[in-house]
Design an enzyme around this catalytic site. Structure first.
Site, short mmCIF file in Angstrom:
data_model
loop_
_atom_site.label_atom_id
_atom_site.label_comp_id
_atom_site.label_asym_id
_atom_site.label_seq_id
_atom_site.Cartn_x
_atom_site.Cartn_y
_atom_site.Cartn_z
N ASN A 11 0.87 -1.16 0.00
CA ASN A 11 0.00 0.00 0.00
C ASN A 11 0.91 1.22 0.00
O ASN A 11 1.39 1.66 1.05
CB ASN A 11 -0.89 -0.05 1.26
CG ASN A 11 -1.82 1.14 1.36
OD1 ASN A 11 -1.74 2.09 0.56
ND2 ASN A 11 -2.71 1.11 2.32
N ARG A 93 -2.56 -1.95 -3.53
CA ARG A 93 -3.72 -1.10 -3.37
C ARG A 93 -3.56 0.04 -4.36
O ARG A 93 -2.55 0.74 -4.37
CB ARG A 93 -3.76 -0.54 -1.95
CG ARG A 93 -4.88 0.46 -1.80
CD ARG A 93 -4.79 1.18 -0.49
NE ARG A 93 -5.92 2.06 -0.35
CZ ARG A 93 -5.87 3.24 0.26
NH1 ARG A 93 -4.74 3.65 0.79
NH2 ARG A 93 -6.93 4.00 0.34
N HIS A 182 -12.46 3.73 -0.28
CA HIS A 182 -12.49 2.76 0.83
C HIS A 182 -13.23 1.49 0.43
O HIS A 182 -13.71 0.75 1.29
CB HIS A 182 -13.22 3.31 2.08
CG HIS A 182 -12.52 4.42 2.81
ND1 HIS A 182 -13.21 5.43 3.43
CD2 HIS A 182 -11.22 4.68 3.02
CE1 HIS A 182 -12.35 6.26 4.01
NE2 HIS A 182 -11.13 5.82 3.76
N GLY A 212 -12.37 6.17 9.90
CA GLY A 212 -10.94 6.26 10.22
C GLY A 212 -10.57 7.72 10.23
O GLY A 212 -11.39 8.57 10.59
N ARG A 243 -11.04 16.55 6.79
CA ARG A 243 -11.86 16.96 5.65
C ARG A 243 -13.25 17.37 6.10
O ARG A 243 -13.81 16.77 7.01
CB ARG A 243 -12.00 15.80 4.64
CG ARG A 243 -10.71 15.36 4.02
CD ARG A 243 -10.97 14.38 2.86
NE ARG A 243 -9.76 13.72 2.47
CZ ARG A 243 -9.52 12.41 2.60
NH1 ARG A 243 -10.46 11.61 3.10
NH2 ARG A 243 -8.38 11.90 2.23
N GLU A 386 -8.10 -4.47 5.20
CA GLU A 386 -7.96 -4.22 3.76
C GLU A 386 -6.84 -5.07 3.16
O GLU A 386 -6.94 -5.52 2.03
CB GLU A 386 -7.70 -2.73 3.52
CG GLU A 386 -8.95 -1.90 3.75
CD GLU A 386 -8.66 -0.42 3.98
OE1 GLU A 386 -8.24 -0.09 5.10
OE2 GLU A 386 -8.87 0.38 3.06
P1 ADP Z 1 -6.66 5.65 8.48
O1 ADP Z 1 -7.83 6.33 7.87
O2 ADP Z 1 -5.43 6.50 8.53
O3 ADP Z 1 -6.43 4.22 8.04
P2 ADP Z 1 -7.52 4.49 10.99
O4 ADP Z 1 -8.64 3.65 10.51
O5 ADP Z 1 -6.33 3.82 11.57
O6 ADP Z 1 -7.07 5.59 9.98
O7 ADP Z 1 -8.11 5.48 12.11
C1 ADP Z 1 -7.32 6.45 12.70
C2 ADP Z 1 -8.15 7.28 13.64
O8 ADP Z 1 -8.83 6.43 14.56
C3 ADP Z 1 -7.34 8.21 14.51
O9 ADP Z 1 -7.16 9.45 13.90
C4 ADP Z 1 -8.17 8.34 15.76
O10 ADP Z 1 -8.99 9.48 15.61
C5 ADP Z 1 -9.07 7.14 15.76
N1 ADP Z 1 -8.85 6.27 16.91
C6 ADP Z 1 -7.92 5.31 17.04
N2 ADP Z 1 -8.01 4.75 18.28
C7 ADP Z 1 -9.04 5.36 18.90
C8 ADP Z 1 -9.64 5.24 20.20
N3 ADP Z 1 -9.21 4.35 21.10
N4 ADP Z 1 -10.69 6.04 20.48
C9 ADP Z 1 -11.13 6.94 19.60
N5 ADP Z 1 -10.61 7.11 18.37
C10 ADP Z 1 -9.57 6.34 18.04
#
Ligand code: ADP
Length: 403
Positions: A11, A93, A182, A212, A243, A386
């Protein structure tokens, strides 16, 4: 025919390369890692071989090729290199597949040229994906390389939902339509939800909320995606980490004409300085929750705006699907933030949606149901994967191709 069962998933992002080596025989992951800060003076590679200590290198990676060569060296050091006979394919990806790529695709020169033609639709992502493909092909020219597109799962969204209501000729000339992103996650999670519920995906109507850093919702009817919240670009839809999500296009004209911002400045504003970050100065939901629990008004507003948009989509997708069997939360926020799930589903008994507070509060990395016993709709948390989905699609394609 090779007897190998392993797929290397790559990726390649704008400044990083994530990778996982997955064995399709048992789902094990002999190695995984991340090379980051490509093009910066402080590059770093963290390599995690299964069952061994993780290794970290600090090295300048001038480009993706340098980073991928370092990844190949680390894999080699554990006897898992690109020339190992167990490896049957590299799954890449690729963010934008346009209208042409609606299935996992074996990469040829012609396919690569077409992915390159799509760069204007994904100027930040497709070039990085292309570098990853080129380098991997250079290292093992004989190995099948498979592209799995983020847009592919959404190709089934009907025309009336995929079109913006603008002049058709203008839209067609500039390839303007809703593509969605996604998709690999939405597909994986909707199918994993069917498994969790012990149901046939073909019989199940699911709303997937991928929350995410980027966030999107999709409505999946009988395994087929019929609506999704992201559009021409990943900017449309839900409030995200940085965003804005849905916004009146008039805001862009106003900021340009009255505010004097350039198009690039508005692009950066809406994509990188908006969403939770724009509303309260933090894009990480953990911080937003912590601050808002401490009474911080800006963080509370950001949380409320995030949840309000989510609820609007939930309601809209109930109407799109007619009958909803499951609502499923995934990705960093969806999998971990119980307060977001609770706030998103509160007061929706009329839609048949009710969450059990105790089940919702349980922390777990496993797929799980969190709906109340009386909830007509199953509410679930299903961790996305993914990489596994890409590996599976690449593996299946390679196996069918050699038969
Ligand atoms: P990406 O879109 O970069 O793949 P992820 O799916 O890993 O992102 O999600 C990242 C986001 O998840 C972080 O910015 C955070 O806001 C949120 N996050 C991760 N762990 C927690 C948690 N324990 N509680 C609340 N939000 C969380």
């Amino acid at each position: 025919m090779s007897a190998g069962t392993r797929v290397l998933v790559l990726n390649a992002g704008s400044s990083s390369v994530k990778y996982q080596l997955i064995d399709m025989l048992d789902g094990s992951r002999p190695a995984a890692g991340l090379a980051e800060r490509i093009g910066e003076p402080d590059g770093r590679l963290v390599h995690t071989p299964d069952g061994k200590e993780r290794r970290e290198r600090r090295q300048v990676f001038p480009d993706h090729a340098a980073a991928l060569r370092a990844v190949a060296e680390e894999l080699d050091a554990d006897g898992l290199g690109l020339d190992s006979p167990e490896l049957v394919a590299v799954g890449h990806r690729v963010v934008h597949g346009g209208r042409r790529f609606t299935e996992p695709t074996l990469i040829t020169d012609e396919v690569l040229a077409e992915v390159r033609r799509l760069v204007p639709l994904a100027p930040l992502h497709n070039p990085a994906n292309i570098s990853g493909i080129e380098v991997a092909r250079g290292l093992r020219p004989d190995l099948p390389q498979v592209a799995v597109f983020d847009t592919a799962f959404h190709a089934t969204v009907p025309e009336y939902a995929a079109r913006y209501a603008i002049d058709r000729a203008v839209a067609d000339e500039h390839l303007v339509r809703r593509y969605g992103f996604h998709g690999t996650s939405h597909r994986y999670v909707s199918q994993a939800t069917a498994r969790l519920l012990g149901r046939d995906p073909a019989e199940l109507n699911v709303i997937v909320l991928h929350l995410g850093n980027g966030a999107s919702a999709s409505a999946v009817a009988g395994g087929v995606c019929v609506e999704t919240s992201m559009g021409l670009t990943p900017l449309e839809g839900l409030v995200m980490g940085t965003r804005s999500g849905d916004i009146d296009a008039g805001v862009v004209f106003h900021l340009h004409r009255v505010g004097g911002l350039t198009v690039d400045e508005i692009d950066a504003l809406l994509n990188r300085r908006s969403g939770l970050l724009g509303l309260c100065g933090d894009n990480d939901m953990r911080e937003v929750l912590r601050r808002s629990q401490e009474g911080d008004a800006a963080a509370a507003l950001a949380f409320d705006a995030y949840v309000h948009r989510l609820r609007k989509y939930l309601g809209a997708y109930c109407a799109v699907l007619g009958r909803v069997d499951a609502v499923v939360f995934t990705a960093g926020v969806g999998e971990n933030a119980a307060p977001v799930r609770e706030a998103a589903c509160t007061g929706l008994d009329a839609l048949g949606i009710a969450v059990d507070p105790e089940l919702n509060a349980v922390r777990s990395g496993e797929p799980r149901i969190i709906s109340a016993a009386h909830s007509r709709v199953a509410v679930a948390v299903v961790p996305t994967d993914e990489e596994l989905e890409i590996a599976q699609q690449a593996f299946t394609l390679v196996q069918t191709a050699v038969r």
